[in-house]
Write a protein that holds these residues in place. Structure first.
Motif, short mmCIF file in Angstrom:
data_model
loop_
_atom_site.label_atom_id
_atom_site.label_comp_id
_atom_site.label_asym_id
_atom_site.label_seq_id
_atom_site.Cartn_x
_atom_site.Cartn_y
_atom_site.Cartn_z
N ILE A 1 -14.87 -27.93 10.11
CA ILE A 1 -15.13 -26.49 10.01
C ILE A 1 -16.14 -26.20 8.91
N ASN B 1 -9.48 -22.08 15.09
CA ASN B 1 -9.67 -23.45 14.59
C ASN B 1 -8.38 -24.25 14.67
N ASP C 1 -8.12 -27.70 12.38
CA ASP C 1 -7.57 -27.38 11.07
C ASP C 1 -6.07 -27.55 11.17
#
Ligand SMILES: Nc1ncnc2c1ncn2[C@@H]1O[C@H](COP(=O)(O)OP(=O)(O)OP(=O)(O)O)[C@@H](O)[C@H]1O
Ligand SMILES: [Mg+2]
Lengths: 800, 227
Positions: free
Chosen positions: A413, B51, B57
């Motif tokens: 990310i 995510n 994540d």
């Protein structure tokens, strides 16, 4: 998958030309250094390995124990070798070498052979010297036999057959060609083209009744290089201990009588080239080889490669910011971390592969220069292929691992957002790399400066003997009377201020054992000696501190006068140079006489050694040189005239001369080699380190482009911005100076210990080297910083 | 059968001084074949949620079942494995790799799943045809318009025939015409059976979906199911 990695690596390479250039070029330089040094080391280590029995061949070297010191000679006395062979069945064969300079000719074709070798007939049992024609078992048995190398055959006979022909030796003697061998390999510690049976020597001297007694039976007449072939599984060291016990017993009487005895040291033949630094080493063998330099060169080459690897690590890591998107994306799509590590390692392998190809070109270009400077005959061998292969793997791994581990650890990310924060540890690590690179570069700068300094010191040191404008004409093998005619002839030439006959030579003069007045009966000592005529001291400008020079007015000077140096006065306990006059000196064999003069200490040998006691005397049959002092103007015509005089003197020997200055400088051949190699390495290491800095600065400054814009809009000056950008880098260089200085000091200190006469390691060397490093680094960074700082701020703000 | 089933999902960001509760005990279920939009003001936790759903994540609490398998305790390796076989991603900023061509970008997921070259080529050609960009297969991303780039990104997301596509504001950087193209593409995919979860701010885009989950400050406010 693999194809995909290669594809991306290749395209990345093209896209970031600066980055790729710095890495590939730097790595190529590092690799080239390693390959060159590998070739050099390989060659050095290969010495004498062509002998099939090399592991069993030892040289008998002699440690001559004298009352106050031990001298260690490479050769030993013929009798020592002979007695050992008779008493130890472990010794299968012995071969003894003596060298001569007597000229050899065939049909008026006369060449001055650098060395002619007298050898026992066992030569071919010990050494591997393949014979082209002739019988190795018989070739050197009869006196007056000669074995030639193919090169020598070409030289004397051209295309004619040589076997069975008669050659002239010393103009009067006949030699029969009994064998032809292949040329002795370049990596042999002894070299020669003509080998004569050793018993020829005895036969030539058969009229001389003393000869056999004096030469072949005297324990201390150490002039034969003796090699022994041991039986299988015999340890050299074990035999050595037994041999020395035996010798101690043999020489009990001698020891009592004159206080001297001989021990031997068995030297593995493969150690001679690199590890032997003995007195009286075979001419040519003493040059070049030194294990210390092998270590220093190897270490430096590897360090340069490491500097280049650091560039790769640093630049890849810096650049990973730009690649974070790619990394993030690959992870999102499902790449495992191991796959990414593999990918980045693959990239560094691609880089090192290209660097290797480039380095091949570099190496090919560099080899001739290397050979020229170092005096080697290296060529690219196939072995190099394996080195390249292992270098590719090593570098690929070494340089690629850190960036690979780091980049593959980014969270997907964060990296997609382009928000990679390099951790503190990482930043510290990378700064450490820069410090490491510059520390090495600075150490090399300091080292090279110091070597330059020392060599300069040597060249300009007042030796106490004036070596400038002095040329020596070789008289070896020339009849004594012809030498005197030549001397007279040359003395008339107005371009020559003085001429003297002597056997002085910086490269090595003889020793004599003698008994000075005041010493006990058995307190013989060794003393350096050379013989001169009455003009020598005057022409060489050697200063007398007491007494007088040799003179024709004193006919007794020829047989019973000695001049000594101050060191001898001190060593023999004669209080002052004045006291020394009239003191008696008695040789162990032969001459007796009195001291008539004392000269100021002068350096008659290498500055590696202290000035030791010296004896100068008149001894016409030992003269081997006419030394001339020349007027400075027009040397070439003077030399021409000397050559004409040489030809007119009636000798047929080739004209050979050497300037004393060059002789002196050749004593420092390995230091000069070291200067050449280390100088080049220093330049390259600084170049590679600076390339890295240049790249790093480029990336960092690019990253800060926006910041620079804002600062300028707010009123920062160009110099302010440059200062800001350079500061970080210069700090690192400064730390490097601090780290490297003590290391360099220590290394320099060690190196200088080899010299008895040396420069002080002065602080300014460190200061100048440090300043130089800072300056080079600053210029490198400044170039980038200036460009960024003078860019239009509006433009830099738009870069987002 | 539910593709995603989360209960009391929590995500807390900790920095030195503050703790941000990005997701506060969220529960919902998404069935196979659904097309769901997640909406809410900036900073409410949409991207964070997406995510986590995409296994990019990890979560700080609650349970997360993907295809009825509990995945909250999966390590990176297992997650990567799960991702590459089941999930396709589309981002607001396309995220194509600049050094690779259109074809190679789309091919990339297939490489990681270990599909043979010939098979790969067939699959990529098929998707590129579908998004009508086949004629540009050898171009690099910089040579394409934003809409084309996003279509390539969608192609890359679906080339592996994933069960689930996660799209974070796929039209955010596009004008309305290009945006509609992309939405149409997603709708087609959904009609062929792919489950899609899309974060969006556009009311217009949300009309393409079956259901809108509205979020505020890390919590779900409403989940209105349309027909
Ligand atoms: N890495 C992070 N560290 C700390 N806080 C974060 C981090 N990422 C997100 N947050 C915080 O978590 C909250 C949710 O962020 P998130 O990105 O999910 O919002 P969003 O709904 O996607 O907003 P937007 O519509 O603007 O994209 C925000 O308050 C944000 O500040
Ligand atoms: Mg978001």
């Amino acid at each position: 998958m693999f194809k995909n990695y290669i594809k991306i690596a290749w395209r990345n390479l093209w896209k970031n030309k600066l980055f790729s250039f710095i890495n590939i070029f730097g790595l190529a330089i590092g690799i080239s250094c390693c390959i060159l040094i590998f070739l050099y080391v390989q060659n050095e280590l290969s010495y004498d390995t062509f002998n099939e029995k090399a592991d069993r061949i030892y040289r008998i070297t002699s440690k001559i124990h004298q009352p106050k010191k031990i001298v260690w000679f490479a050769p030993t006395s013929p009798i020592t070798g002979e007695r050992l062979r008779q008493n130890f069945p472990e010794i299968k064969k012995i071969v003894r070498f003596n060298f001569t300079k007597r000229p050899i000719s065939y049909n008026n074709k006369k060449f001055s052979e650098a060395t002619v070798l007298y050898s026992d007939s066992t030569l071919f049992d010990v050494f591997t010297l393949p014979m082209v024609s002739g019988n190795p078992a018989k070739a050197l048995i009869a006196p007056y036999s000669i074995v030639l190398t193919e090169t020598a055959v070409k030289r004397y006979f051209g295309d004619e057959p040589a076997m069975g022909k008669l050659m002239k030796f010393s103009d009067t003697l006949n030699l029969l060609v009994t064998g032809i061998i292949k040329d002795i390999p370049k990596n042999s510690h002894f070299k020669c083209d003509c080998i004569i049976s050793r018993n020829t020597m005895a036969d030539i001297n058969k009229g001389n009744s003393d000869w056999l007694e004096e030469r072949e039976k005297n324990w201390f007449n150490c002039d034969s290089y003796s090699y022994i072939l041991l039986a299988d599984h015999v340890e050299g060291k074990t035999l050595e201990a037994k041999a020395n016990k035996f010798l101690d017993k043999e020489m009990t009487e001698t020891k009592k009588a004159i206080g001297m005895w001989i021990n031997v040291d068995l030297q593995p033949i493969k150690d001679i080239h690199l590890r032997s630094h003995l007195d009286q080493e075979i001419k040519g063998a003493e040059q070049g080889g030194d294990i210390t330099y092998v270590y220093i060169f190897s270490a430096t080459a590897i360090l340069i490669l490491l500097i280049a690897c650091c560039n790769f690590i640093n630049l890849s890591t810096a650049r990973s910011l730009n690649r974070s998107k790619e990394i993030g994306l690959r992870k999102v799509i499902g790449a495992m971390r191991s796959q990414l590590i593999f990918q980045f390692l693959g990239e560094s392998v691609v880089f090192s592969l290209i660097a290797c190809i480039l380095s091949l070109i570099f190496v090919l270009l560099a080899i001739p220069f290397f050979n020229l400077f170092i005096g080697t005959t290296l060529t690219l061998t196939l072995n190099v292929f394996w080195i390249y292969l292992s270098l590719i793997c090593c570098i690929g791994f070494l340089a690629g691992l850190y960036p690979a581990l780091l980049m593959s650890s980014f969270s997907p990310i964060q990296s997609l957002k382009g928000k990679i924060n390099h951790g503190l540890a990482d930043i510290f690590f990378r700064k450490g790399l820069v410090v490491f690179q510059f520390s090495i570069a600075i150490i090399l700068i300091i080292g090279t400066t110091l070597i330059l300094n020392q060599l300069d010191f040597i060249q300009n040191k007042k030796l106490g003997i004036n070596k400038e404008q002095v040329v020596g004409i070789e008289l070896k093998g020339v009849d004594q009377r012809k030498g005197e005619i030549l001397l007279k002839e040359l003395s008339k030439n107005p371009k020559i201020t003085g001429a003297t006959l002597n056997n002085f030579n910086f490269k090595g003069i003889g020793y004599i054992t003698l008994l000075p007045e005041g010493a006990a009966e058995n307190e013989l000592t060794a003393c350096s000696v050379f013989s001169v005529d009455e003009n020598f001291l005057n022409i060489m400008q050697i200063e007398l501190v007491s007494g007088r020079d040799f003179s024709k007015n004193f006919p007794t000077d020829v047989n019973e006068a000695f001049i000594v140096n101050e060191a001898a006065v001190k060593a023999y306990g004669w209080k002052t140079p004045k006291d020394a006059l009239g003191k008696k000196i008695e040789w162990a064999f032969g001459k007796k006489g009195k001291v008539i003069g004392v000269v100021k200490d002068f350096n008659y040998a290498s500055l590696h050694n202290r000035i030791e006691p010296l004896l100068i005397h008149i001894y016409p049959s030992w003269y081997n040189t006419v030394t001339l002092r020349l007027k400075t103007d027009n040397l070439t015509t003077t030399m021409k005239e000397i050559e004409t005089a040489w030809k007119n003197s009636g000798t047929e020997n080739p004209f050979k001369y050497a300037f004393l200055e060059d002789d002196f400088n050749s004593l420092y051949k390995s230091e000069q080699n070291m200067r050449a190699v280390l100088g080049a390495f220093t330049f390259l290491s600084v170049l590679v380190a600076c390339l890295g800095l240049f790249g790093l600065a480029a990336f960092t400054i690019k990253q800060r482009f926006k910041e620079i814009g804002i600062r300028k809009v707010l009123g920062a000056s160009v110099s302010g911005v440059v200062g800001l950008l350079s500061k970080d880098f210069l700090k690192l260089v400064f730390v490097s100076i601090i780290i490297s200085s003590p290391i360099a000091w220590y290394a320099a200190h060690k190196w200088l210990q080899d010299f008895a006469y040396k420069v002080d390691i002065s602080w300014w060397i460190f200061l100048v080297s440090g300043a130089m490093a800072l300056l080079i680094a600053f210029t490198t960074v400044c170039f980038q910083a200036l460009r960024a700082a003078s860019a239009n701020p509006v433009k830099s703000l738009r870069t987002e | 059968m539910s593709v995603i089933n989360i209960t009391d999902l929590e995500k807390i960001y900790r920095t030195e001084e503050v703790e941000t509760v990005a997701l506060n005990k969220i529960s919902f279920e998404i069935k196979e074949g659904e097309f769901v939009a997640i909406m809410g003001p900036s900073g409410c936790g949409k991207s964070t949620l997406l995510n986590i759903l995409g296994l990019l994540d990890d979560l700080d609490g609650g349970s997360f079942k993907f295809n009825d398998i509990e995945v909250s305790d999966f390590n990176e390796r297992k997650r990567a494995d799960m991702r590459k076989h089941n999930i396709g991603f589309v981002f607001q900023s396309f995220n194509l790799i600049d050094e690779l061509t259109v074809f190679e970008n789309v091919e990339l997921p297939l490489i990681y799943t270990g599909i043979a070259t010939a098979e790969r080529k067939k699959m990529v050609d098929k998707v590129l045809d579908k998004i009508q960009i086949a004629h540009r297969r050898n171009h690099y991303p910089q040579q394409l318009s934003g809409g084309q780039q996003q279509r390539v990104a969608v192609a890359r997301a679906v080339v592996n025939k994933p069960k689930l596509i996660l799209a974070d504001e796929p039209t955010g950087n596009l004008d309305s015409r290009n945006g509609n193209d992309v939405m149409q593409l997603l709708t087609d995919l959904n009609e062929q059976g792919t489950t899609i979860i899309m974060v969006t701010r556009s009311e217009h885009d949300s009309r393409y979906t079956h259901r809108v989950i509205n979020m505020l400050d890390g919590q779900i406010v409403t989940q209105n199911i349309k027909v």
